[in-house]
Design an enzyme around this catalytic site. Structure first.
Site, short mmCIF file in Angstrom:
data_model
loop_
_atom_site.label_atom_id
_atom_site.label_comp_id
_atom_site.label_asym_id
_atom_site.label_seq_id
_atom_site.Cartn_x
_atom_site.Cartn_y
_atom_site.Cartn_z
N SER A 119 36.51 17.32 39.46
CA SER A 119 35.61 18.09 38.59
C SER A 119 35.97 19.57 38.59
O SER A 119 35.56 20.29 37.69
CB SER A 119 34.17 17.96 39.07
N HIS A 140 39.18 13.55 33.38
CA HIS A 140 37.86 13.85 33.95
C HIS A 140 36.80 12.99 33.27
O HIS A 140 36.38 13.27 32.15
CB HIS A 140 37.55 15.35 33.78
N GLU A 152 37.60 14.12 29.58
CA GLU A 152 38.42 15.31 29.33
C GLU A 152 39.85 15.05 29.83
O GLU A 152 40.05 14.62 30.97
CB GLU A 152 37.80 16.52 30.03
N ASN A 191 31.47 21.06 31.47
CA ASN A 191 30.73 21.72 32.55
C ASN A 191 30.67 23.23 32.37
O ASN A 191 29.73 23.88 32.84
CB ASN A 191 31.33 21.36 33.91
N1 LIG Z 1 29.98 12.33 41.25
C1 LIG Z 1 30.13 12.87 40.04
O1 LIG Z 1 29.15 13.06 39.29
C2 LIG Z 1 31.51 13.22 39.53
C3 LIG Z 1 31.72 13.37 38.15
C4 LIG Z 1 33.02 13.63 37.68
C5 LIG Z 1 34.06 13.79 38.60
N2 LIG Z 1 33.81 13.65 39.94
C6 LIG Z 1 34.96 13.77 40.86
O2 LIG Z 1 35.35 12.46 41.25
C7 LIG Z 1 35.87 12.49 42.59
C8 LIG Z 1 35.14 11.47 43.44
O3 LIG Z 1 33.76 11.78 43.42
P1 LIG Z 1 32.67 10.69 43.85
O4 LIG Z 1 31.35 11.27 43.50
O5 LIG Z 1 33.05 9.35 43.35
O6 LIG Z 1 32.87 10.72 45.45
P2 LIG Z 1 32.37 9.66 46.55
O7 LIG Z 1 32.12 10.44 47.78
O8 LIG Z 1 31.28 8.79 45.98
O9 LIG Z 1 33.67 8.70 46.78
C9 LIG Z 1 34.86 9.16 47.31
C10 LIG Z 1 35.58 7.96 47.95
O10 LIG Z 1 36.91 8.37 48.31
C11 LIG Z 1 37.26 7.80 49.56
N3 LIG Z 1 38.31 8.62 50.15
C12 LIG Z 1 38.20 9.87 50.66
N4 LIG Z 1 39.41 10.31 51.04
C13 LIG Z 1 40.31 9.33 50.74
C14 LIG Z 1 41.73 9.19 50.87
N5 LIG Z 1 42.48 10.20 51.38
N6 LIG Z 1 42.32 8.05 50.46
C15 LIG Z 1 41.59 7.04 49.94
N7 LIG Z 1 40.23 7.11 49.80
C16 LIG Z 1 39.61 8.24 50.18
C17 LIG Z 1 35.95 7.77 50.34
O11 LIG Z 1 35.99 6.77 51.36
C18 LIG Z 1 34.92 7.46 49.24
O12 LIG Z 1 34.71 6.05 49.14
C19 LIG Z 1 35.76 13.94 43.06
O13 LIG Z 1 36.98 14.59 42.83
C20 LIG Z 1 34.67 14.52 42.15
O14 LIG Z 1 34.82 15.89 41.92
C21 LIG Z 1 32.57 13.36 40.42
#
Ligand SMILES: NC(=O)c1ccc[n+]([C@@H]2O[C@H](COP(=O)([O-])OP(=O)(O)OC[C@H]3O[C@@H](n4cnc5c(N)ncnc54)[C@H](O)[C@@H]3O)[C@@H](O)[C@H]2O)c1
Length: 294
Positions: A119, A140, A152, A191
């Site tokens: 993000s 994104h 995006e 955003n």
């Molecule tokens: N949550 C949102 O609303 C949202 C929206 C758009 C983008 N994002 C982006 O998406 C990404 C993930 O966000 P999320 O909310 O799904 O996070 P989350 O914490 O729900 O999930 C992340 C997962 O990644 C795993 N992980 C961490 N390090 C790792 C590695 N080195 N190798 C393999 N697995 C690994 C963790 O075990 C976890 O299951 C981030 O970059 C975030 O900025 C989030």
């Protein structure tokens, strides 16, 4: 499925990665979802089963479509090297993302396209950990990825034209709407728009021009927003926006990127919105709004 991209490897089975992977499987791609934590893979699979069952029950997808998606589905502890496209959705930490992409760069074939769902981090900040900045984009997705249609497509300075075009074709093939950023900028488009509205709402409140309820009402009834900016900050968590602004300020040094005094004070007092029972508004135990807190 059209295009060159068949096998999609999604890394990170959290809120975003799990749903992105199912979006790809439903669109006809072979998918492997991976996570460093085996429990996350089990959780994701169970939650997605519930979701796809509900899709069938509500008549949104046929049982055959859903079965076919699960037949194209695999999970793995370690990302397979034969991906056409890798979509990274791990923790939002730049070091972790760079380390992952460097490792993948050494293992994947030269044609594999790398994409991050970050993000906040722009493509170049991650692509420079690889030898394939020309084959790197951000894709994104928005939360929840199974529902939200915008994706995006963010080009870095070195992203090749054919890779950007392939990414747009891929996103369109998922049934999503691609929004292309020709140049990278932190926050991307959606955003940043959201942030601009939030900043103006805070400036109007802090200037004493209108109270929070009046500003939220204007956003809903004049602009057609589903909820006002203060209601939205309470819903997403006031600390999330605060941390995003702090990170942006650390990057730019621009005082306009500092969190507002109101937001900083709420975070310092632990008033983080709905999840703490108090933010701009007050909430009862069930999350029902009781009235203004400011
Ligand atoms: N949550 C949102 O609303 C949202 C929206 C758009 C983008 N994002 C982006 O998406 C990404 C993930 O966000 P999320 O909310 O799904 O996070 P989350 O914490 O729900 O999930 C992340 C997962 O990644 C795993 N992980 C961490 N390090 C790792 C590695 N080195 N190798 C393999 N697995 C690994 C963790 O075990 C976890 O299951 C981030 O970059 C975030 O900025 C989030």
């Amino acid at each position: 499925m059209t295009g060159r991209i068949d096998h999609v490897v999604v890394i990170g089975a959290g809120a975003m990665g799990s749903q992105i992977a199912m979006v790809c499987a439903l669109a006809g791609h072979r998918v492997t979802l991976t996570d460093a934590d085996p429990a996350a893979l089990e959780r994701a699979t169970a939650q997605l089963r519930q979701r796809t069952d509900a899709m069938v029950a509500k008549g949104r997808r046929s049982a055959q479509e859903v079965d076919a998606a699960w037949n194209r589905w695999a999970t793995a502890a370690v990302p397979p090297a034969d991906a056409d496209l890798v979509i990274e959705a791990i923790v939002e930490k730049l070091d972790a993302k760079r380390a992952l992409f460097a490792e993948l760069d050494a293992r994947c074939g030269p044609d594999t396209v790398f994409a991050s769902n970050s993000s906040s981090f722009v493509p170049s900040s991650m692509a420079s950990a690889t030898g394939r900045a020309d084959r790197f984009v951000n894709l994104h997705f928005f939360n929840p990825a199974l529902v939200m249609t915008c994706v995006e497509v963010v080009r870095g300075p070195d992203t090749a034209d054919d890779v950007a075009a392939e990414a747009v074709e891929f996103v369109t093939g998922l049934g999503k709407v691609p929004v292309v950023l020709e140049r990278e900028i932190p926050g991307f488009v959606a955003n940043r728009l959201l942030g601009a509205v939030r900043d103006e709402a805070l400036a109007l409140y802090e200037g004493g021009y209108a109270d929070i309820e009046a500003i939220d009402t204007a956003a809903r009834t004049a602009l057609g927003y589903p909820m006002g900016p203060f209601e939205l900050m309470d819903l997403t968590g006031i600390d999330i926006g605060y941390l995003t602004k702090k990170a942006r300020f650390a990057e730019t040094g621009d005082p306009a990127d500092q969190p507002s005094d109101t937001v900083a004070a709420l975070v310092a007092d632990g008033h983080l919105g709905r999840k703490s029972g108090r933010g701009f508004y007050l909430y009862d135990q069930a999350g029902q709004r009781l009235g203004k807190a400011l």
